[in-house]
Design an enzyme around this catalytic site. Structure first.
Site, PDB file in Angstrom:
ATOM      1  N   LEU A  17       0.561  -3.783  10.579  1.00 23.18           N
ATOM      2  CA  LEU A  17       0.181  -3.389  11.931  1.00 23.18           C
ATOM      3  C   LEU A  17       0.508  -1.925  12.191  1.00 23.18           C
ATOM      4  CD1 LEU A  17       1.416  -6.527  13.930  1.00 23.18           C
ATOM      5  CD2 LEU A  17      -0.950  -5.923  13.369  1.00 23.18           C
ATOM      6  N   ASP A 147      14.080   5.486  23.691  1.00 24.91           N
ATOM      7  CA  ASP A 147      12.714   5.793  23.229  1.00 24.91           C
ATOM      8  C   ASP A 147      11.677   5.156  24.159  1.00 24.91           C
ATOM      9  OD1 ASP A 147      10.969   7.138  21.599  1.00 24.91           O
ATOM     10  OD2 ASP A 147      10.952   5.622  20.017  1.00 24.91           O
TER      11      ASP A 147
END
Length: 270
Positions: A17, A147
């Site tokens: 992915l 993040d």
């Protein structure tokens, strides 16, 4: 080494992915429970890392990510189904299994929609409220994500329209545990969203709020507050240049909201 076609325990790997500095994520099939899952994998041997210490650091960060998520139980945070270690063709692997979100991330959704077209205040509020709830839960458990950005919020279920968005915060790969006193000062994160104290290696909970403000600014205007050609320029902007009020870019934004975002984008985390 790509793992497509390999099997780890009951998980048959179908396709890659995405990949990055913190490992690879695969779509896999869970043969025991007859469902698709996402499996994040890192290699912890010297075939991937140039020295033993780098391999140890990778394993430590991966374990810390699993421990961080294990502490959290919130509808807006992606859970972990399980984890383990395995050798595949002589390579030592660590892995964790998570739900597979076929619609991808908020960044994917925005790109399909045309990210340069700002969202309405109502639609932005739905996104920010879910993101803030996830961050508050993490901060209550003394975890700083470090993040926050659209690509780290995955979409649960179907979402053709903004009012259908149900988000889950993912990727705690660079999260900081506030209970850790011997943390290294290694700088981690995504420059566009990094608060000044994060560049210095001293993140605090407000660091995530700063990143959320950058993301909110981007949703409302179509652009992040700072755009640069390299990391040094980006560092300079985050440290020294005040952001333009978002209403100067999108006149539909009320000035009261300018004040909120500019406070959240303060150079001083206090």
């Amino acid at each position: 080494m790509l793992l497509e076609g390999h099997q780890i325990n009951q998980y048959r790997f179908i396709r890659l992915l995405r990949s990055g500095g913190m490992g690879e994520v695969y779509l896999a099939y869970d043969e025991h429970l007859d469902r698709q899952v996402a499996v994040k994998v890192i290699r912890t041997d010297t075939s991937r890392y140039p020295d033993t210490q780098a391999a140890r650091d990778a394993a430590r960060l991966f374990l810390r990510e699993m421990q961080a998520i294990a502490q959290l139980d919130h509808m807006n945070i992606l859970p972990v189904y399980g984890s383990g270690e395995k050798s595949v063709n002589g390579a030592k692997l660590m892995f964790m299994v998570m739900p597979y979100r076929r619609q991808g991330s908020l960044a994917d959704w925005l790109q399909k929609r045309d990210m340069a077209r700002p969202l309405s205040l109502k639609d932005t509020e739905r996104i920010v409220k879910q993101a803030a709830n996830a961050l508050q839960h993490a901060h209550n458990h003394r975890i700083i994500h470090q993040d926050i950005k659209p690509s780290n919020f995955l979409i649960q279920g179907e979402a053709e329209h903004p009012d259908q968005l149900n988000l889950q915060l993912a990727d705690f790969g660079v999260a900081k545990l506030m209970t850790t006193t011997s943390e290294s000062q290694t700088i981690r994160g995504t420059p566009t969203y990094m608060a000044p104290e994060q560049w210095d290696g001293h993140p605090v909970p407000a660091t995530d709020q700063y990143a959320l403000a950058v993301m909110t600014y981007e949703l409302l205007t179509g652009y992040p507050p700072f755009i640069a050609n390299n990391n040094h320029q980006m560092w300079h902007l985050h440290f020294h240049v005040p952001p333009q009020p978002p209403s100067a870019i999108n006149p539909t934004i009320p000035q009261e909201l300018d004040a909120v975002l500019l406070r959240a984008l303060s150079k001083n985390s206090d």
